[in-house]
Design a protein around this motif. Structure first.
Motif, mmCIF file in Angstrom:
data_model
loop_
_atom_site.group_PDB
_atom_site.id
_atom_site.type_symbol
_atom_site.label_atom_id
_atom_site.label_comp_id
_atom_site.label_asym_id
_atom_site.label_seq_id
_atom_site.Cartn_x
_atom_site.Cartn_y
_atom_site.Cartn_z
ATOM 1 N N GLY B 240 -87.712 45.989 68.847
ATOM 2 C CA GLY B 240 -89.081 45.680 69.253
ATOM 3 C C GLY B 240 -89.146 44.647 70.372
ATOM 4 N N ASP B 241 -90.260 43.899 70.408
ATOM 5 C CA ASP B 241 -90.500 42.969 71.513
ATOM 6 C C ASP B 241 -90.052 41.557 71.162
ATOM 7 O OD1 ASP B 241 -91.681 45.021 72.925
ATOM 8 O OD2 ASP B 241 -93.631 44.641 71.980
ATOM 9 N N HIS B 242 -90.263 40.679 72.140
ATOM 10 C CA HIS B 242 -90.002 39.264 71.885
ATOM 11 C C HIS B 242 -90.952 38.763 70.796
ATOM 12 C CE1 HIS B 242 -87.140 38.449 75.041
ATOM 13 N NE2 HIS B 242 -87.876 39.122 75.895
ATOM 14 N N SER B 243 -90.442 37.858 69.979
ATOM 15 C CA SER B 243 -91.241 37.267 68.917
ATOM 16 C C SER B 243 -91.872 35.965 69.409
ATOM 17 C CB SER B 243 -90.314 36.983 67.736
ATOM 18 O OG SER B 243 -90.906 36.076 66.858
ATOM 19 N N ASP B 244 -92.970 35.565 68.763
ATOM 20 C CA ASP B 244 -93.558 34.255 69.089
ATOM 21 C C ASP B 244 -93.162 33.208 68.058
ATOM 22 O OD1 ASP B 244 -94.950 35.491 71.145
ATOM 23 O OD2 ASP B 244 -96.576 36.057 69.773
ATOM 24 N N ASP B 245 -92.280 33.618 67.120
ATOM 25 C CA ASP B 245 -92.012 32.765 65.959
ATOM 26 C C ASP B 245 -90.965 31.682 66.193
ATOM 27 O OD1 ASP B 245 -93.621 34.536 64.785
ATOM 28 O OD2 ASP B 245 -92.131 35.499 63.521
ATOM 29 N N TYR B 246 -90.473 31.535 67.375
ATOM 30 C CA TYR B 246 -89.376 30.596 67.569
ATOM 31 C C TYR B 246 -89.515 29.935 68.923
ATOM 32 C CZ TYR B 246 -87.619 34.094 70.754
ATOM 33 O OH TYR B 246 -87.519 34.973 71.800
ATOM 34 N N ILE B 247 -88.729 28.914 69.109
ATOM 35 C CA ILE B 247 -88.728 28.238 70.404
ATOM 36 C C ILE B 247 -87.280 28.119 70.868
ATOM 37 C CG2 ILE B 247 -89.282 26.124 71.643
ATOM 38 C CD1 ILE B 247 -91.359 25.617 69.357
ATOM 39 N N VAL B 248 -86.982 28.674 72.027
ATOM 40 C CA VAL B 248 -85.699 28.406 72.675
ATOM 41 C C VAL B 248 -85.938 27.180 73.542
ATOM 42 C CG1 VAL B 248 -84.118 29.229 74.453
ATOM 43 C CG2 VAL B 248 -84.914 30.804 72.706
ATOM 44 N N PRO B 249 -85.027 26.202 73.508
ATOM 45 C CA PRO B 249 -85.224 25.042 74.381
ATOM 46 C C PRO B 249 -85.519 25.523 75.801
ATOM 47 C CG PRO B 249 -83.325 24.703 72.971
ATOM 48 C CD PRO B 249 -83.796 26.112 72.733
ATOM 49 N N GLY B 250 -86.654 25.088 76.344
ATOM 50 C CA GLY B 250 -87.162 25.674 77.576
ATOM 51 C C GLY B 250 -86.413 25.268 78.829
ATOM 52 N N ASN B 251 -85.664 24.186 78.776
ATOM 53 C CA ASN B 251 -84.947 23.759 79.976
ATOM 54 C C ASN B 251 -83.648 23.067 79.572
ATOM 55 O OD1 ASN B 251 -85.468 20.983 79.320
ATOM 56 N ND2 ASN B 251 -87.576 21.350 80.007
ATOM 57 N N VAL B 252 -82.888 22.701 80.589
ATOM 58 C CA VAL B 252 -81.559 22.150 80.348
ATOM 59 C C VAL B 252 -81.625 20.864 79.514
ATOM 60 C CG1 VAL B 252 -79.532 21.167 81.488
ATOM 61 C CG2 VAL B 252 -80.619 23.227 82.416
ATOM 62 N N ASP B 253 -82.597 19.991 79.815
ATOM 63 C CA ASP B 253 -82.684 18.728 79.071
ATOM 64 C C ASP B 253 -82.950 18.966 77.587
ATOM 65 O OD1 ASP B 253 -82.166 17.234 81.220
ATOM 66 O OD2 ASP B 253 -84.252 16.706 81.685
ATOM 67 N N ALA B 254 -83.905 19.872 77.304
ATOM 68 C CA ALA B 254 -84.239 20.154 75.902
ATOM 69 C C ALA B 254 -83.039 20.769 75.189
ATOM 70 C CB ALA B 254 -85.434 21.099 75.833
ATOM 71 N N PHE B 255 -82.300 21.612 75.896
ATOM 72 C CA PHE B 255 -81.110 22.241 75.315
ATOM 73 C C PHE B 255 -80.056 21.190 74.966
ATOM 74 C CE2 PHE B 255 -76.855 24.085 75.960
ATOM 75 C CZ PHE B 255 -76.882 25.109 75.026
ATOM 76 N N MET B 256 -79.852 20.253 75.909
ATOM 77 C CA MET B 256 -78.824 19.224 75.692
ATOM 78 C C MET B 256 -79.188 18.304 74.525
ATOM 79 S SD MET B 256 -76.528 19.695 78.183
ATOM 80 C CE MET B 256 -75.777 18.374 79.102
ATOM 81 N N GLN B 257 -80.496 18.184 74.262
ATOM 82 C CA GLN B 257 -80.900 17.271 73.191
ATOM 83 C C GLN B 257 -81.116 17.971 71.847
ATOM 84 O OE1 GLN B 257 -84.208 15.123 74.870
ATOM 85 N NE2 GLN B 257 -82.855 14.458 76.529
ATOM 86 N N ALA B 258 -81.081 19.311 71.858
ATOM 87 C CA ALA B 258 -81.315 20.045 70.607
ATOM 88 C C ALA B 258 -80.160 19.794 69.638
ATOM 89 C CB ALA B 258 -81.434 21.529 70.901
ATOM 90 N N ASN B 259 -80.467 19.888 68.358
ATOM 91 C CA ASN B 259 -79.426 19.694 67.339
ATOM 92 C C ASN B 259 -78.956 21.050 66.833
ATOM 93 O OD1 ASN B 259 -77.773 18.931 65.258
ATOM 94 N ND2 ASN B 259 -79.453 18.465 63.855
ATOM 95 N N TYR B 260 -77.759 21.455 67.277
ATOM 96 C CA TYR B 260 -77.211 22.727 66.832
ATOM 97 C C TYR B 260 -76.192 22.535 65.722
ATOM 98 C CZ TYR B 260 -79.434 24.936 70.792
ATOM 99 O OH TYR B 260 -80.366 25.407 71.669
ATOM 100 N N ASP B 261 -75.996 21.312 65.340
ATOM 101 C CA ASP B 261 -74.910 21.007 64.410
ATOM 102 C C ASP B 261 -75.452 20.814 63.004
ATOM 103 O OD1 ASP B 261 -72.248 20.959 64.276
ATOM 104 O OD2 ASP B 261 -72.011 18.832 64.802
ATOM 105 N N TRP B 262 -76.557 21.574 62.697
ATOM 106 C CA TRP B 262 -77.199 21.330 61.402
ATOM 107 C C TRP B 262 -76.280 21.638 60.242
ATOM 108 C CZ3 TRP B 262 -78.889 25.067 64.832
ATOM 109 C CH2 TRP B 262 -78.514 26.368 64.499
#
Lengths: 77, 367
Positions: B240-262
């Motif tokens: 199907g299509d893209h979902s609205d249920d999530y957020i991908v970090p929108g830019n490089v700064d947000a990506f670098m600060q996201a916590n992927y090590d949960w």
């Protein structure tokens, strides 16, 4: 007529079978609630829901012919 | 200069020719995880003449890898997977460039590593890496060839494939918007995996890479393929299509600060590894608990411990009343993290609670 639900991965470990039958449900929400009541451990799992081989995100009406599948993510590589 | 003898049998295929081979020679593919899936992907892409192959893996080869990670042999045990794989592939095809990255991909190094490649292949073994790689590919606009396995079942698709209209195809978060909770999904070490399964799924992933590069056939984008090795049943689910249920970090700064090590985030409890573990054993009031099932191998005699299988833990928590420090361990460190989380909720701030990071596997690699 019961609906047939296909279960993948660890979900079929919980139910003990990769196909289960569910009676008297009109839509995917009631179907999932029914399954969670019968198999409480499923509550702790995240999974995608497919109706007639299409992944759905919103509550979807079911007919007697609907094919439902529950797909958990896998991490293994 | 293309070696037309080496590639003859694929160059005579319709739609391939010298042009197709030249596209392969110009292609740059990054393979994340050189394990069960990564090995066949790397072998077929190297053999086919993919011009540049990057291999990311921070893990070392162990004996229990060899039933499915077919690039390695006994002599490689204890060595880096990325560098061992690179030397095997260089012997297979010295005409291509192979770059090992023997470190863990994190959100601090992922964008730099991925940006030098055209296509990313995810054969990693944990959700933290899978979500982080997905988000990096969305930010950088790279197609992501995805495969994942569990016991006898596999999933495969191509995420984030650029379409003719300039829009990107669906990504991992369109299928699974929210990462699973701590320990919800067992990994290969704790659940087991049939050795041939990653071979089948991995070869299929390599096939997708070749179709993307050469531009023939139909790329499996927008649909999830599943395969069951016990029944040979295969399914295709439309995404199907893209979902609205999530957020991908929108830019490089947000990506670098996201916590992927949960996966490592254990509120109130911690993880310890190797040296610190053995140091801590000397302290008074320390109780070490093996949460594996009874009879699970290897038998541990190097240090004093008790065996309380994970599913009995909640009922037997009174046995920990007198200990000041609890250290849980298992084979890979996954069940013991779950144990540490569980017991920490019971005792709150009353005790120091740890899980042995990497489990017995991790200790074996250090000794």
């Amino acid at each position: 007529m019961p609906l047939t639900v296909s279960l993948f991965g660890q979900l079929s470990d919980i139910t003990g079978s990769n196909i289960i039958e569910v009676e008297n449900v009109i839509d995917t929400n009631s179907l999932i609630n029914n399954i969670k009541e019968r198999f409480p451990l499923i509550k702790d799992n995240k999974f995608a829901v497919a109706v007639d081989k299409k992944i759905i995100r919103e509550n979807t009406l079911l007919t007697e012919q609907s094919l439902v599948a529950l797909l958990p993510p896998f991490s293994g590589g | 200069m293309i070696n037309s003898e080496r590639y003859h049998r694929q160059m005579i295929l319709p739609g391939m020719g010298i042009e197709g081979q030249q596209k392969l020679s110009n292609a740059k593919v990054l393979v994340i995880g050189a394990g069960g899936l990564g090995c066949p992907v790397l072998q077929y892409l190297a053999a086919a003449g993919t011009g540049k192959l990057g291999i990311v893996d921070d893990d070392l080869v162990s004996l229990s890898n060899l039933h499915r990670q077919v690039l390695y042999s006994v002599a490689d045990i204890g060595k880096s997977k990325a560098t061992s794989a690179a030397s095997k592939l260089e012997a297979l095809n010295p005409d291509i460039e192979i770059i090992p990255y023997p470190f863990r991909l994190t959100n601090q190094n992922a964008l730099d590593t991925i940006s030098g490649y055209d296509i990313v292949v995810d054969g990693s073994d944990n959700f933290g890496t899978r979500y982080m790689v997905n988000d990096a590919c969305v930010i950088l606009g790279k197609p992501l060839v995805y495969g994942a396995i569990s016991k006898f079942e596999g999933q495969m698709t191509v995420f984030n494939m650029p379409g003719k209209d300039g829009q990107s195809g669906v990504n991992y978060r369109d299928l699974f918007p929210v990462p699973p909770g701590e320990m919800e999904v067992p990994n290969c070490e704790d659940a087991g995996v049939l050795g041939v399964l990653p071979g089948i799924i991995g070869a299929s992933m390599a096939n997708e890479v070749l179709k993307i590069i050469i531009g023939f056939g139909v790329v499996s984008t927008g649909k999830l393929l599943t395969f069951n090795a016990l029944t040979n049943s295969t399914y295709e689910f439309i995404l199907g299509d893209h979902s609205d249920d999530y957020i991908v970090p929108g830019n490089v700064d947000a990506f670098m600060q996201a916590n992927y090590d949960w996966n490592c985030a254990l509120p109130g409890a911690g993880e310890i590894a190797g040296k610190d573990f053995f140091k801590m054993l000397q302290n008074p009031g320390v109780m070490v608990i093996d949460v594996r099932n009874r009879g699970e191998l290897p038998i541990v005699s190097r240090f004093k411990h008790v065996n309380i299988p994970l599913d009995e833990l909640a009922d037997r928590a009174t046995e920990f009343t007198h200990a000041e420090t609890l250290i849980f361990f298992c084979k890979s460190g996954q069940r013991s993290r779950q144990a540490a989380g569980l017991i920490n909720e019971k005792f709150r701030d009353g005790k120091l609670i740890y899980s042995l990071r990497g489990g017995l596997n991790g200790l074996d690699q250090q000794l």
